[in-house]
Design a protein around this motif. Structure first.
Motif, PDB file in Angstrom:
ATOM      1  N   LYS A  91       6.029 -18.154   8.444  1.00 16.82           N
ATOM      2  CA  LYS A  91       5.988 -17.552   7.114  1.00 16.82           C
ATOM      3  C   LYS A  91       5.744 -16.068   7.298  1.00 16.82           C
ATOM      4  O   LYS A  91       4.818 -15.655   7.983  1.00 16.82           O
ATOM      5  N   VAL A  92       6.598 -15.290   6.691  1.00 21.28           N
ATOM      6  CA  VAL A  92       6.450 -13.839   6.721  1.00 21.28           C
ATOM      7  C   VAL A  92       5.567 -13.448   5.537  1.00 21.28           C
ATOM      8  O   VAL A  92       5.640 -14.065   4.485  1.00 21.28           O
ATOM      9  N   TYR A  93       4.717 -12.451   5.729  1.00 18.38           N
ATOM     10  CA  TYR A  93       3.881 -11.987   4.623  1.00 18.38           C
ATOM     11  C   TYR A  93       4.121 -10.495   4.400  1.00 18.38           C
ATOM     12  O   TYR A  93       4.522  -9.774   5.308  1.00 18.38           O
ATOM     13  N   ASP A  94       3.859 -10.046   3.196  1.00 17.04           N
ATOM     14  CA  ASP A  94       4.064  -8.654   2.811  1.00 17.04           C
ATOM     15  C   ASP A  94       2.792  -7.868   3.124  1.00 17.04           C
ATOM     16  O   ASP A  94       1.868  -7.814   2.316  1.00 17.04           O
ATOM     17  N   GLU A  95       2.739  -7.286   4.319  1.00 14.83           N
ATOM     18  CA  GLU A  95       1.515  -6.602   4.752  1.00 14.83           C
ATOM     19  C   GLU A  95       1.142  -5.443   3.844  1.00 14.83           C
ATOM     20  O   GLU A  95      -0.039  -5.159   3.650  1.00 14.83           O
ATOM     21  N   LYS A  96       2.125  -4.762   3.265  1.00 15.46           N
ATOM     22  CA  LYS A  96       1.812  -3.651   2.349  1.00 15.46           C
ATOM     23  C   LYS A  96       1.130  -4.167   1.091  1.00 15.46           C
ATOM     24  O   LYS A  96       0.170  -3.569   0.602  1.00 15.46           O
ATOM     25  N   ALA A  97       1.619  -5.293   0.559  1.00 13.78           N
ATOM     26  CA  ALA A  97       0.994  -5.889  -0.625  1.00 13.78           C
ATOM     27  C   ALA A  97      -0.406  -6.402  -0.293  1.00 13.78           C
ATOM     28  O   ALA A  97      -1.339  -6.248  -1.090  1.00 13.78           O
ATOM     29  N   TRP A  98      -0.561  -7.002   0.899  1.00 15.16           N
ATOM     30  CA  TRP A  98      -1.875  -7.483   1.298  1.00 15.16           C
ATOM     31  C   TRP A  98      -2.866  -6.321   1.401  1.00 15.16           C
ATOM     32  O   TRP A  98      -4.040  -6.479   1.084  1.00 15.16           O
ATOM     33  N   ALA A  99      -2.409  -5.149   1.847  1.00 14.49           N
ATOM     34  CA  ALA A  99      -3.285  -3.980   1.990  1.00 14.49           C
ATOM     35  C   ALA A  99      -3.714  -3.421   0.638  1.00 14.49           C
ATOM     36  O   ALA A  99      -4.624  -2.596   0.575  1.00 14.49           O
ATOM     37  N   GLU A 100      -3.074  -3.854  -0.434  1.00 14.18           N
ATOM     38  CA  GLU A 100      -3.426  -3.395  -1.781  1.00 14.18           C
ATOM     39  C   GLU A 100      -4.333  -4.379  -2.514  1.00 14.18           C
ATOM     40  O   GLU A 100      -4.707  -4.136  -3.659  1.00 14.18           O
ATOM     41  N   THR A 101      -4.680  -5.499  -1.882  1.00 16.26           N
ATOM     42  CA  THR A 101      -5.563  -6.454  -2.535  1.00 16.26           C
ATOM     43  C   THR A 101      -6.990  -5.908  -2.580  1.00 16.26           C
ATOM     44  O   THR A 101      -7.353  -4.984  -1.835  1.00 16.26           O
ATOM     45  N   GLU A 102      -7.801  -6.484  -3.456  1.00 18.26           N
ATOM     46  CA  GLU A 102      -9.175  -6.018  -3.676  1.00 18.26           C
ATOM     47  C   GLU A 102      -9.994  -5.978  -2.384  1.00 18.26           C
ATOM     48  O   GLU A 102     -10.684  -4.997  -2.118  1.00 18.26           O
ATOM     49  N   ASP A 103      -9.903  -7.028  -1.584  1.00 26.55           N
ATOM     50  CA  ASP A 103     -10.710  -7.045  -0.358  1.00 26.55           C
ATOM     51  C   ASP A 103     -10.261  -5.983   0.628  1.00 26.55           C
ATOM     52  O   ASP A 103     -11.078  -5.326   1.261  1.00 26.55           O
ATOM     53  N   ALA A 104      -8.955  -5.778   0.736  1.00 26.76           N
ATOM     54  CA  ALA A 104      -8.450  -4.774   1.683  1.00 26.76           C
ATOM     55  C   ALA A 104      -8.841  -3.366   1.266  1.00 26.76           C
ATOM     56  O   ALA A 104      -9.093  -2.506   2.114  1.00 26.76           O
ATOM     57  N   LYS A 105      -8.908  -3.124  -0.020  1.00 20.65           N
ATOM     58  CA  LYS A 105      -9.219  -1.780  -0.509  1.00 20.65           C
ATOM     59  C   LYS A 105     -10.714  -1.495  -0.613  1.00 20.65           C
ATOM     60  O   LYS A 105     -11.118  -0.343  -0.522  1.00 20.65           O
ATOM     61  N   ASN A 106     -11.534  -2.549  -0.799  1.00 22.69           N
ATOM     62  CA  ASN A 106     -12.935  -2.282  -1.126  1.00 22.69           C
ATOM     63  C   ASN A 106     -13.990  -3.073  -0.360  1.00 22.69           C
ATOM     64  O   ASN A 106     -15.161  -2.704  -0.407  1.00 22.69           O
ATOM     65  N   ALA A 107     -13.626  -4.140   0.325  1.00 20.55           N
ATOM     66  CA  ALA A 107     -14.641  -4.955   1.002  1.00 20.55           C
ATOM     67  C   ALA A 107     -15.263  -4.187   2.165  1.00 20.55           C
ATOM     68  O   ALA A 107     -14.612  -3.343   2.791  1.00 20.55           O
ATOM     69  N   PRO A 108     -16.508  -4.491   2.471  1.00 18.11           N
ATOM     70  CA  PRO A 108     -17.144  -3.849   3.628  1.00 18.11           C
ATOM     71  C   PRO A 108     -16.356  -4.165   4.906  1.00 18.11           C
ATOM     72  O   PRO A 108     -15.905  -5.300   5.098  1.00 18.11           O
ATOM     73  N   ILE A 109     -16.217  -3.165   5.766  1.00 16.30           N
ATOM     74  CA  ILE A 109     -15.462  -3.375   7.003  1.00 16.30           C
ATOM     75  C   ILE A 109     -16.153  -4.367   7.928  1.00 16.30           C
ATOM     76  O   ILE A 109     -15.503  -4.991   8.759  1.00 16.30           O
ATOM     77  N   GLU A 110     -17.459  -4.528   7.759  1.00 15.19           N
ATOM     78  CA  GLU A 110     -18.198  -5.451   8.619  1.00 15.19           C
ATOM     79  C   GLU A 110     -17.649  -6.878   8.521  1.00 15.19           C
ATOM     80  O   GLU A 110     -17.701  -7.633   9.491  1.00 15.19           O
ATOM     81  N   LEU A 111     -17.107  -7.229   7.354  1.00 13.72           N
ATOM     82  CA  LEU A 111     -16.522  -8.567   7.189  1.00 13.72           C
ATOM     83  C   LEU A 111     -15.340  -8.754   8.140  1.00 13.72           C
ATOM     84  O   LEU A 111     -15.243  -9.764   8.841  1.00 13.72           O
ATOM     85  N   SER A 112     -14.441  -7.777   8.159  1.00 15.81           N
ATOM     86  CA  SER A 112     -13.283  -7.903   9.044  1.00 15.81           C
ATOM     87  C   SER A 112     -13.655  -7.666  10.504  1.00 15.81           C
ATOM     88  O   SER A 112     -13.086  -8.301  11.393  1.00 15.81           O
ATOM     89  N   LEU A 113     -14.606  -6.797  10.773  1.00 16.66           N
ATOM     90  CA  LEU A 113     -15.023  -6.580  12.163  1.00 16.66           C
ATOM     91  C   LEU A 113     -15.590  -7.869  12.757  1.00 16.66           C
ATOM     92  O   LEU A 113     -15.262  -8.238  13.893  1.00 16.66           O
ATOM     93  N   ALA A 114     -16.419  -8.569  11.988  1.00 16.11           N
ATOM     94  CA  ALA A 114     -16.976  -9.840  12.470  1.00 16.11           C
ATOM     95  C   ALA A 114     -15.872 -10.884  12.627  1.00 16.11           C
ATOM     96  O   ALA A 114     -15.845 -11.634  13.609  1.00 16.11           O
TER      97      ALA A 114
END
Length: 176
Positions: A91-114
């Motif tokens: 399944k291909v996903y739209d990475e640009k659209a995913w980067a515009e979601t609420e978590d990508a724009k505003n969530a603490p980076i610690e969530l993705s770092l962990a």
């Protein structure tokens, strides 16, 4: 600065036609050490720095970090499909659209770092246990209309890790 150099600071991924065990080992090492390298690079950034795009019209540092997790999570899933199905179409996903979601724009980076740290630990454990035959298993990428082996996918995500690391590192060097 040249926009192309800002987009591709380490160039584009050029997969060798013959992936040697040494090359594969080097790629695995990049993936294995990437979470710590990334964490060391970004852990002390301010909120203003996290909101800074790495290039004009590019993602912010925060979006880039969340994108790395999203992308690598998808890659890990592709590995599992490939190992458990016969040449699956991913399944291909739209990475640009995913980067515009609420978590990508505003969530603490610690969530993705962990999450990157845990994901890479599991991914490396998986990859190190693969046989040569398993590394040659393929998935089909419908948007590119081509098949990829798991071995070359290890290389492309080692490149992807260094690619986005360089985006952030170069921004820090340029902007202080």
């Amino acid at each position: 600065m040249d926009l192309e150099k800002l987009k591709y600071p380490i160039g584009t991924f050029d997969c060798p036609s013959d992936i040697t065990p040494e090359k594969l080992e080097a790629w695995i090492s990049i993936l294995e050490h990437f979470p710590n390298r990334l964490n060391n690079l970004v852990s002390n950034l301010s909120e203003a720095q996290l909101k800074t795009p790495y290039r004009p019209e590019g993602w912010t540092v925060r979006q880039t970090i969340h994108h790395i997790y999203d992308s690598h999570h998808n890659a890990y899933t592709r590995f599992k499909w490939t190992l458990t199905e016969d040449r699956p179409t991913i399944k291909v996903y739209d990475e640009k659209a995913w980067a515009e979601t609420e978590d990508a724009k505003n969530a603490p980076i610690e969530l993705s770092l962990a999450a990157i740290s845990a994901l890479h630990a599991k991914w490396i454990y998986l990859v190190k246990g693969l046989s040569q035959e398993q590394l040659l298993k393929e998935f089909h990428h419908p948007a590119r209309n081509r098949n990829y082996t798991l071995a070359e996918t290890v290389g492309s995500y080692a490149w992807h890790s260094n690619h986005h690391y360089a985006h952030i590192e170069n921004l820090l060097k340029r902007e202080g």
